[in-house]
Design a protein around this motif. Sequence first.
Motif, PDB file in Angstrom:
ATOM      1  N   ALA A   1       0.833  -1.207   0.000  1.00 34.77           N
ATOM      2  CA  ALA A   1       0.000   0.000   0.000  1.00 34.77           C
ATOM      3  C   ALA A   1       0.865   1.253   0.000  1.00 34.77           C
ATOM      4  CB  ALA A   1      -0.928  -0.010   1.206  1.00 34.77           C
ATOM      5  N   LEU A   2       1.890   1.282   0.821  1.00 36.36           N
ATOM      6  CA  LEU A   2       2.784   2.442   0.856  1.00 36.36           C
ATOM      7  C   LEU A   2       3.523   2.613  -0.458  1.00 36.36           C
ATOM      8  CD1 LEU A   2       4.238   2.166   4.465  1.00 36.36           C
ATOM      9  CD2 LEU A   2       2.579   3.815   3.604  1.00 36.36           C
ATOM     10  N   GLN A   3       3.906   1.492  -1.048  1.00 38.47           N
ATOM     11  CA  GLN A   3       4.574   1.548  -2.343  1.00 38.47           C
ATOM     12  C   GLN A   3       3.620   2.100  -3.404  1.00 38.47           C
ATOM     13  OE1 GLN A   3       5.947  -2.270  -3.645  1.00 38.47           O
ATOM     14  NE2 GLN A   3       7.619  -1.372  -4.837  1.00 38.47           N
ATOM     15  N   ARG A   4       2.372   1.708  -3.360  1.00 37.26           N
ATOM     16  CA  ARG A   4       1.370   2.192  -4.319  1.00 37.26           C
ATOM     17  C   ARG A   4       1.149   3.696  -4.175  1.00 37.26           C
ATOM     18  NH1 ARG A   4      -1.644   4.160  -7.681  1.00 37.26           N
ATOM     19  NH2 ARG A   4      -3.801   3.601  -8.026  1.00 37.26           N
ATOM     20  N   VAL A   5       1.111   4.182  -2.941  1.00 40.80           N
ATOM     21  CA  VAL A   5       0.827   5.595  -2.712  1.00 40.80           C
ATOM     22  C   VAL A   5       2.031   6.474  -3.040  1.00 40.80           C
ATOM     23  CG1 VAL A   5       0.313   7.290  -0.920  1.00 40.80           C
ATOM     24  CG2 VAL A   5      -0.979   5.164  -1.019  1.00 40.80           C
ATOM     25  N   PHE A   6       3.208   6.081  -2.631  1.00 39.26           N
ATOM     26  CA  PHE A   6       4.357   6.981  -2.749  1.00 39.26           C
ATOM     27  C   PHE A   6       5.209   6.783  -3.997  1.00 39.26           C
ATOM     28  CE2 PHE A   6       3.606   7.036   1.895  1.00 39.26           C
ATOM     29  CZ  PHE A   6       3.354   8.383   2.006  1.00 39.26           C
ATOM     30  N   LEU A   7       5.116   5.641  -4.655  1.00 37.34           N
ATOM     31  CA  LEU A   7       6.011   5.383  -5.781  1.00 37.34           C
ATOM     32  C   LEU A   7       5.307   5.286  -7.132  1.00 37.34           C
ATOM     33  CD1 LEU A   7       8.426   2.777  -4.144  1.00 37.34           C
ATOM     34  CD2 LEU A   7       8.723   5.234  -4.391  1.00 37.34           C
TER      35      LEU A   7
ATOM     36  N   PRO B   1       3.919   6.947 -10.266  1.00 38.93           N
ATOM     37  CA  PRO B   1       3.955   8.262 -10.918  1.00 38.93           C
ATOM     38  C   PRO B   1       2.585   8.719 -11.422  1.00 38.93           C
ATOM     39  CG  PRO B   1       5.296   6.665 -12.129  1.00 38.93           C
ATOM     40  CD  PRO B   1       4.747   5.973 -10.939  1.00 38.93           C
ATOM     41  N   SER B   2       1.730   7.785 -11.810  1.00 41.10           N
ATOM     42  CA  SER B   2       0.402   8.201 -12.286  1.00 41.10           C
ATOM     43  C   SER B   2      -0.427   8.787 -11.150  1.00 41.10           C
ATOM     44  CB  SER B   2      -0.337   7.020 -12.928  1.00 41.10           C
ATOM     45  OG  SER B   2      -0.608   6.019 -11.978  1.00 41.10           O
ATOM     46  N   LEU B   3      -0.255   8.287  -9.951  1.00 45.38           N
ATOM     47  CA  LEU B   3      -0.965   8.840  -8.793  1.00 45.38           C
ATOM     48  C   LEU B   3      -0.472  10.258  -8.499  1.00 45.38           C
ATOM     49  CD1 LEU B   3      -3.036   8.277  -6.538  1.00 45.38           C
ATOM     50  CD2 LEU B   3      -1.120   7.559  -5.135  1.00 45.38           C
ATOM     51  N   TRP B   4       0.831  10.483  -8.600  1.00 41.25           N
ATOM     52  CA  TRP B   4       1.374  11.819  -8.362  1.00 41.25           C
ATOM     53  C   TRP B   4       0.930  12.810  -9.437  1.00 41.25           C
ATOM     54  CZ3 TRP B   4       2.842  13.488  -3.933  1.00 41.25           C
ATOM     55  CH2 TRP B   4       3.331  12.588  -3.000  1.00 41.25           C
ATOM     56  N   LEU B   5       0.762  12.331 -10.667  1.00 40.83           N
ATOM     57  CA  LEU B   5       0.247  13.178 -11.732  1.00 40.83           C
ATOM     58  C   LEU B   5      -1.199  13.585 -11.447  1.00 40.83           C
ATOM     59  CD1 LEU B   5       0.896  14.436 -14.490  1.00 40.83           C
ATOM     60  CD2 LEU B   5      -0.031  12.360 -15.521  1.00 40.83           C
ATOM     61  N   ILE B   6      -1.993  12.645 -10.945  1.00 43.48           N
ATOM     62  CA  ILE B   6      -3.380  12.940 -10.573  1.00 43.48           C
ATOM     63  C   ILE B   6      -3.421  13.929  -9.417  1.00 43.48           C
ATOM     64  CG2 ILE B   6      -5.450  11.913  -9.530  1.00 43.48           C
ATOM     65  CD1 ILE B   6      -4.889   9.451 -11.318  1.00 43.48           C
TER      66      ILE B   6
ATOM     67  N   VAL C   1      -7.981   4.399  -5.101  1.00 43.08           N
ATOM     68  CA  VAL C   1      -6.906   5.166  -4.455  1.00 43.08           C
ATOM     69  C   VAL C   1      -6.696   6.499  -5.175  1.00 43.08           C
ATOM     70  CG1 VAL C   1      -4.450   5.178  -3.885  1.00 43.08           C
ATOM     71  CG2 VAL C   1      -5.775   3.103  -3.566  1.00 43.08           C
ATOM     72  N   SER C   2      -6.679   6.460  -6.494  1.00 44.62           N
ATOM     73  CA  SER C   2      -6.490   7.692  -7.267  1.00 44.62           C
ATOM     74  C   SER C   2      -7.683   8.629  -7.108  1.00 44.62           C
ATOM     75  CB  SER C   2      -6.300   7.360  -8.747  1.00 44.62           C
ATOM     76  OG  SER C   2      -5.143   6.583  -8.933  1.00 44.62           O
ATOM     77  N   ALA C   3      -8.892   8.083  -7.077  1.00 43.05           N
ATOM     78  CA  ALA C   3     -10.086   8.922  -6.915  1.00 43.05           C
ATOM     79  C   ALA C   3     -10.090   9.611  -5.556  1.00 43.05           C
ATOM     80  CB  ALA C   3     -11.339   8.063  -7.075  1.00 43.05           C
ATOM     81  N   LEU C   4      -9.759   8.883  -4.519  1.00 46.29           N
ATOM     82  CA  LEU C   4      -9.709   9.477  -3.185  1.00 46.29           C
ATOM     83  C   LEU C   4      -8.615  10.529  -3.094  1.00 46.29           C
ATOM     84  CD1 LEU C   4     -10.944   9.379  -0.378  1.00 46.29           C
ATOM     85  CD2 LEU C   4      -9.262   7.650   0.223  1.00 46.29           C
TER      86      LEU C   4
END
Length: 108
Positions: A12-18, A20-25, A61-64
């Motif tokens: 989960a931490l890897q998904r949130v912090f690493l 790049p598409s999430l950081w772009l969102i 995760v991205s929506a939230l």
Amino acid sequence: AEMLMDSALFAALQRVFLDPSLWLIVLASAAYGIFMGSIPGLTATMATALLVPLTYWLDPVSALAAIVTSTACAISPGRASGRATGSATHPSPSLPLPAASRWAGAKH
């Protein structure tokens, strides 16, 4: 069971912090929130209401992350720029609360 929970937390931490598409969102949502928060009359609630239909195509995760980021950034511009003080010179207050300071500023 403890090993499974540790690996789930790490994933989960890897998904949130690493991711790049999430950081772009998050960056796009921050820009959207700042834009919506800086326009008089458009509140953080309105920004969230307009963003929710766009989040249907995102993973949870991205929506939230998009909703939380845009809401937080839409609240900040008004607080940082002092909506109540600026409303004395700008005839349209962005919220009902600064209307009184606009009326007081217009009398002077």
